[in-house]
Design a protein around this motif. Structure first.
Motif, PDB file in Angstrom:
ATOM      1  N   GLY A   1       0.804   6.709  -3.843  1.00 20.14           N
ATOM      2  CA  GLY A   1       0.935   7.981  -4.538  1.00 20.14           C
ATOM      3  C   GLY A   1       1.646   9.020  -3.714  1.00 20.14           C
ATOM      4  O   GLY A   1       2.117  10.035  -4.246  1.00 20.14           O
ATOM      5  N   ASN A   2       1.740   8.790  -2.394  1.00 18.32           N
ATOM      6  CA  ASN A   2       2.464   9.722  -1.512  1.00 18.32           C
ATOM      7  C   ASN A   2       3.158   8.909  -0.425  1.00 18.32           C
ATOM      8  O   ASN A   2       2.716   8.892   0.732  1.00 18.32           O
ATOM      9  N   PRO A   3       4.245   8.209  -0.773  1.00 23.82           N
ATOM     10  CA  PRO A   3       4.917   7.342   0.203  1.00 23.82           C
ATOM     11  C   PRO A   3       5.385   8.078   1.459  1.00 23.82           C
ATOM     12  O   PRO A   3       5.358   7.506   2.550  1.00 23.82           O
ATOM     13  N   ARG A   4       5.785   9.326   1.320  1.00 24.66           N
ATOM     14  CA  ARG A   4       6.274  10.067   2.504  1.00 24.66           C
ATOM     15  C   ARG A   4       5.149  10.304   3.501  1.00 24.66           C
ATOM     16  O   ARG A   4       5.354  10.200   4.720  1.00 24.66           O
ATOM     17  N   GLN A   5       3.958  10.629   2.996  1.00 26.11           N
ATOM     18  CA  GLN A   5       2.815  10.799   3.897  1.00 26.11           C
ATOM     19  C   GLN A   5       2.462   9.473   4.566  1.00 26.11           C
ATOM     20  O   GLN A   5       2.139   9.438   5.757  1.00 26.11           O
ATOM     21  N   PHE A   6       2.521   8.383   3.794  1.00 26.09           N
ATOM     22  CA  PHE A   6       2.263   7.060   4.372  1.00 26.09           C
ATOM     23  C   PHE A   6       3.268   6.777   5.480  1.00 26.09           C
ATOM     24  O   PHE A   6       2.896   6.273   6.557  1.00 26.09           O
TER      25      PHE A   6
ATOM     26  N   ARG B   1       0.833  -1.209   0.000  1.00 21.32           N
ATOM     27  CA  ARG B   1       0.000   0.000   0.000  1.00 21.32           C
ATOM     28  C   ARG B   1       0.867   1.257   0.000  1.00 21.32           C
ATOM     29  O   ARG B   1       0.487   2.269  -0.590  1.00 21.32           O
ATOM     30  N   ARG B   2       2.025   1.208   0.626  1.00 25.27           N
ATOM     31  CA  ARG B   2       2.937   2.362   0.579  1.00 25.27           C
ATOM     32  C   ARG B   2       3.389   2.628  -0.856  1.00 25.27           C
ATOM     33  O   ARG B   2       3.368   3.766  -1.332  1.00 25.27           O
TER      34      ARG B   2
END
Length: 218
Positions: A120-125, A115-116
């Motif tokens: 679409g936004n790995p840093r937010q994850f 899911r990371r």
């Protein structure tokens, strides 16, 4: 027909229609069933090659397609057994389910990693993963759901392969695999979105130390 329906139709054709149709065509042309199965996998590799030429990117799913094709050639050469050729894909599926269970021992389990990468936004994850214990627990439970689903798919598929006529088994297993994947993806996204909808992203510790405006904290 809207765009979502077209995408769904394309996915069904690629994951069910192409392998089954390729197998049936090759058997009609006189190929032995075991090599018809290998040939059908080869068509999937050609589709993957076309996607790679367009995107210049090889995904984890693409790697799995290549591994399955290589193993399929090896099984066909060594055993010549069409049912074993068909069953080997679901042995791999069950092994992935076993790996999912083992991944719970790691800092970030199977589904959290997937899911990371797709978020679409790995840093937010990553920020959410670090700060939110409930978020981590949801992904650990979802990893167990995937493990159970993949192992169950493998067991059911092997039973179908060794009880149905071969052609019927090819059709049934090619429907079972994408249906299981779709069910697991839908359940995962529903549960994750439900959690995110009821649990706002907690503020970072550093954000709580920032002044609210001019003169605050002076």
């Amino acid at each position: 027909m809207n765009r979502s329906s077209l995408r769904l139709l394309g996915a069904v054709l690629e994951n069910v229609g192409v392998p089954v149709g390729s197998y049936l065509l090759l058997t009609l042309l006189g190929w032995q069933p075991v090599w018809a199965l290998v040939g059908a996998s080869g068509v999937s590799v050609l589709i993957l090659a076309g996607q790679y030429l367009r995107r210049h990117q090889l995904t984890a799913l693409g790697v799995l397609v290549l591994v399955r094709f290589a193993l399929g050639v090896a099984v066909a050469l060594i055993t010549g057994d069409a049912r074993l050729e068909l069953a080997k894909d679901f042995v791999i599926t069950s092994a992935i389910g076993g790996f999912a269970v083992l991944s719970l021992l790691l800092r970030r389990p199977f589904i959290a990693r997937i899911r990371r990468d797709l978020s679409g936004n790995p840093r937010q994850f990553d920020r959410r993963w670090t700060r939110d214990r409930g978020f981590r627990q949801v992904h650990r439970r979802l990893t167990l759901v995937w493990a159970a689903g993949l192992v169950a798919e493998g067991v059911v598929a092997v039973l179908l392969i060794y009880t149905l006529p071969l052609t019927a088994a090819v059709v049934a297993t090619n429907i079972l695999a994408p249906a299981t994947l779709l069910a697991l993806i839908s359940a995962t996204e529903w549960r994750a979105r439900r959690y995110l909808g009821t649990h706002p992203d907690p503020p970072s510790p550093t954000a709580e130390l920032q002044p609210d405006g001019p003169g605050v904290g002076c």
